[in-house]
Design an enzyme around this catalytic site. Sequence first.
Site, PDB file in Angstrom:
ATOM      1  N   HIS A 126       0.827  -1.206   0.000  1.00  0.00           N
ATOM      2  CA  HIS A 126       0.000   0.000   0.000  1.00  0.00           C
ATOM      3  C   HIS A 126       0.866   1.263   0.000  1.00  0.00           C
ATOM      4  O   HIS A 126       0.401   2.323   0.411  1.00  0.00           O
ATOM      5  CB  HIS A 126      -0.908   0.014   1.225  1.00  0.00           C
ATOM      6  CG  HIS A 126      -1.645  -1.250   1.459  1.00  0.00           C
ATOM      7  ND1 HIS A 126      -2.503  -1.790   0.521  1.00  0.00           N
ATOM      8  CD2 HIS A 126      -1.637  -2.119   2.505  1.00  0.00           C
ATOM      9  CE1 HIS A 126      -3.007  -2.930   0.988  1.00  0.00           C
ATOM     10  NE2 HIS A 126      -2.491  -3.151   2.189  1.00  0.00           N
ATOM     11  N   HIS A 132      -6.672  -5.048  -0.285  1.00  0.00           N
ATOM     12  CA  HIS A 132      -5.847  -6.250  -0.184  1.00  0.00           C
ATOM     13  C   HIS A 132      -6.135  -7.207  -1.330  1.00  0.00           C
ATOM     14  O   HIS A 132      -5.973  -8.418  -1.194  1.00  0.00           O
ATOM     15  CB  HIS A 132      -6.091  -6.945   1.149  1.00  0.00           C
ATOM     16  CG  HIS A 132      -5.612  -6.150   2.311  1.00  0.00           C
ATOM     17  ND1 HIS A 132      -6.458  -5.654   3.281  1.00  0.00           N
ATOM     18  CD2 HIS A 132      -4.376  -5.743   2.651  1.00  0.00           C
ATOM     19  CE1 HIS A 132      -5.756  -4.981   4.169  1.00  0.00           C
ATOM     20  NE2 HIS A 132      -4.490  -5.023   3.815  1.00  0.00           N
TER      21      HIS A 132
END
Length: 342
Positions: free
Chosen positions: A58, A219
């Site tokens: 991320h 995710h």
Amino acid sequence: MPFPFHPAGDDPVPVAVRGFARAHADLVELREDPIHLVARHRAPGRRVGLVSGGGSGHEPLHAGFLGRGMLDAVAPGPVFTSPHNKAVLHASRAAAGPGGVIHVVKNYTGDRINFGIAAERLRMEGIDVHRVLVDDDLATDGLDTATGRRGTGATVVVEKILGAAADAGAGAAELAALGSDVAAASRSLAVASRAQTSARTGEPAFALDGELDYGVGIHGERAQRSIPRPPTGELVARMLDEIVAGLPDEVGGPPSSDVVLVVNGMGGTALLELYVLAELAATGLAERGLNLAGLLVGTFVPALDMAGFSLTLTRMQPAWKDHWAAPAETAAFPRQHEEVAR
């Protein structure tokens, strides 16, 4: 097949973290075993340390927001996997001030568990610990989601506002209440036109066949629904309608028409596209009677190289706007209005 540029036969995270620390050595210090990173500078008035972390993939979240005006330490985990509680513990020890430490935690089961274990150990050591849970994702705002809304793009807004408040000398309880209010005043929604690349196969992690995954997670989780791809303007309007409808009217103060908008790339979306989306969204907010109090455009909370974007809105209180506009000296947050004296 477009395989990622990962080190051969090795976990990319430790190598990438070392590269990040080398590139930003003036801002951050890397500590290993367990891996965590610490900001080199903090405001003289800061009494409470701010710590966050989570799975890698991320970037620039969270290490990119280390520095004066934002975070004091972070614990990066493996790709899409929570950091071990020992890494959180060591990061928190390094960051804690005389007033204790705040954990900024995205609402995922692994993060909640590992930050919770670390918090218990810190309390046994006499360190005051509070948690701010970020849960802004509208796509998981339903009775069929046992764990509640996921924490996504609003994490950047929470970390920025809390960082400025901490620099101003706010105490732990005050920061915890502020962070919880900012998170509660935020909602996000994400779409994807292509999944992230699998490091094992070099192929997209899932197929979309020309459709959009509407409500995707960070995710690589698939959304609960795929939709035919509408024109971009219609897509933005649809997302804004849902996000605005989901925003609470009163959090931390009276009803407000001021909002911060974050247009976030999911890793494989060009900046040209993001600015198109930002303009469409800003125009759409004005049409809905909302005042744009802040606009952040870029890739801040991606899911590896997923092609897509998320929109985040935070309904702002007057006092929060000053914190949002306050200087930050980090690798990734673009607002640096003035030179920060050390």
